[in-house]
Design an enzyme around this catalytic site. Structure first.
Site, PDB file in Angstrom:
ATOM      1  N   HIS A  49     -28.247  18.599  30.757  1.00 22.81           N
ATOM      2  CA  HIS A  49     -29.681  18.747  31.079  1.00 22.81           C
ATOM      3  C   HIS A  49     -30.148  17.423  31.715  1.00 22.81           C
ATOM      4  CE1 HIS A  49     -33.698  20.250  30.938  1.00 22.81           C
ATOM      5  NE2 HIS A  49     -33.949  20.215  29.645  1.00 22.81           N
ATOM      6  N   HIS A  77     -26.874  24.944  38.630  1.00 27.64           N
ATOM      7  CA  HIS A  77     -28.157  25.219  37.963  1.00 27.64           C
ATOM      8  C   HIS A  77     -28.159  26.675  37.516  1.00 27.64           C
ATOM      9  CE1 HIS A  77     -32.444  25.270  37.137  1.00 27.64           C
ATOM     10  NE2 HIS A  77     -32.424  23.961  37.237  1.00 27.64           N
ATOM     11  N   ASP A  97     -31.065  16.138  39.722  1.00 28.14           N
ATOM     12  CA  ASP A  97     -30.517  14.926  39.093  1.00 28.14           C
ATOM     13  C   ASP A  97     -29.541  14.181  39.994  1.00 28.14           C
ATOM     14  OD1 ASP A  97     -30.618  16.674  35.980  1.00 28.14           O
ATOM     15  OD2 ASP A  97     -31.906  15.018  36.634  1.00 28.14           O
TER      16      ASP A  97
END
Ligand code: SDX
Length: 370
Positions: A217, A256, A307
């Site tokens: 995450h 994702h 990210d």
């Protein structure tokens, strides 16, 4: 779903309704506004106001919101004293979990139902806790907040002891907008579950921090940069990714659950990252970045998530890796709090079922026979 099948990780399972955000045909919307529009035309404070109060602020609202944030920035001395003895090798996310928990003992918002006020206070405190820990790690005293700075500039000012240059503040502000909210992701769902038992917002935010820390995450921005940092050249990166994929490795910063054709946030941030790398004379990093990204996209059809560009952006801005996921928290606290408020407004306790796979009807033997 029958009573003999379940979806691992609740993939594809609808766990509730929300009016805060959605991914609509691959595009992320915060309360109906496209993330690209918000990234281009607002600051983090305006986006945070939208998430917490349901509307983009006019100038008077924005001035009042920023003034309130400033009023809540000073950390209780007892909180700072709690941070002092924490060993330097403790991850910043663990320190942040402790810091927020400690802040909760000094919550100045006395009305338990004043949830929006508490969300503003927590947003202000979290920025200060991150900065205070950063200073203590460098054997420096925490710095008092300076009124009038943007939230992004304030965190950098209190961490680094000087106001950031305009580009650094602008880029950090962009990442805070992109990180603020993402409907029922793991940490937000955690916060909603905690709210659903009628627990308090501080507990929900501490729970969200615990969930976001994981490398699957929010921890992926640090993990992605740890991956990139090992390479000196694009060729090294090319060789590494070929080997990693051949061994079915998980590449941090990619993939994702919701975006299967690319995370729009990553596209927006990558564009700014390329400009930053050029302006800072660090373009060699983009060659390494692309050496990992190209086979993931071209061969595996697995796309970067937010990210991946964020880790390298923070790295080129000169921020230490240990700060990256805490900066994600400094933003996502607004999304978590917005979901807490929404859940509290129309609540039913979360309590899913499970399929039992253990033994049945086993008799207890006397202890001498165990
Ligand atoms: C965030 O949910 C959100 O909205 C989160 C977030 C937010 O704003 O809150 O967007 C923020 O957490 C972004 C994700 C950051 N995490 C990472 O970058 C860690 C690496 N990514 C993977 O672990 C994975 O892609 C997840 C965790 C993000 C998604 O996991 P899923 O949906 O359970 O997908 P999966 O692991 O089942 O993968 C499906 C297939 C698998 O192949 P098979 O094993 O079925 O053959 O795709 C492969 C996976 O192996 N795959 C990857 C991969 N991601 C998926 N293979 C290599 N590297 C990857 N990163």
């Amino acid at each position: 779903m029958s009573d003999t099948t379940f979806s691992p990780g609740l993939a594809g399972v609808i766990a509730g309704e929300t009016a805060i955000a959605c991914v609509d045909q691959g595009k992320l919307l915060y309360r109906g506004y496209a993330i690209a529009d918000l990234a281009e035309n607002t600051t983090f404070e305006e986006t945070a106001h939208l998430l917490l109060f349901g509307n983009l602020p006019n100038q008077a609202d924005l001035d009042a919101f920023k003034k309130k944030l400033d009023s809540y920035r000073p950390l209780p001395k007892a909180l700072v004293d709690t941070l002092r003895p924490i060993p330097k090798d403790v991850p910043m996310m663990d320190v942040l979990r402790t810091g927020v928990s400690m802040a909760g003992h000094f919550d100045p918002v006395k009305d338990p139902d004043a949830l929006q006020e508490r969300a503003v206070w927590l947003t202000a405190q979290i920025g200060g806790i991150i900065a205070a820990r950063f200073r203590l790690l460098n054997d420096q005293e925490p710095i008092e907040p300076k009124a009038g700075l943007s939230h992004a500039a304030q965190v950098l000012y209190q961490a680094q002891g000087e106001e950031p240059d305009e580009l650094s503040a602008k880029l950090l502000d962009l990442t805070l907008i992109l990180y603020a909210e993402h409907d029922f992701n793991a940490s937000t769902f955690t916060a909603r579950v905690i709210c659903s038992t009628m627990s308090d917002m501080v507990s929900a935010i501490v729970g969200g921090i615990g969930a976001l820390k994981g490398p699957l995450h929010g921890g992926a921005n640090e993990a992605a940069m740890e991956m990139l940092e090992q390479f000196k050249t694009a060729d090294e990166a090319k060789a590494w990714i070929a080997d990693a994929l051949a061994n079915k490795g998980k590449i941090m910063g990619f993939g994702h659950r919701v975006y299967k054709n690319g995370d729009h946030r990553a596209t927006i941030l990558e564009r700014e990252l390329r400009k930053l790398a050029k302006q800072k004379g660090q373009e060699q990093w983009m060659d390494i970045y692309d050496a990992i990204k190209d086979p993931m996209v071209n061969d595996k059809k697995i796309y970067p998530n937010v990210d991946y560009p964020c880790g390298l952006t923070y790295y080129i801005l000169g921020l230490p890796l240990d700060l990256y996921t805490p900066l994600f928290v400094a933003s996502r606290v607004t999304g978590w709090a917005a979901h807490f408020i929404e859940q509290a407004g129309d609540n039913r306790i979360y309590r899913p079922l499970s399929i039992y796979t253990g033994a049945k009807d086993t008799l207890v033997p006397a202890i001498e026979n165990r």
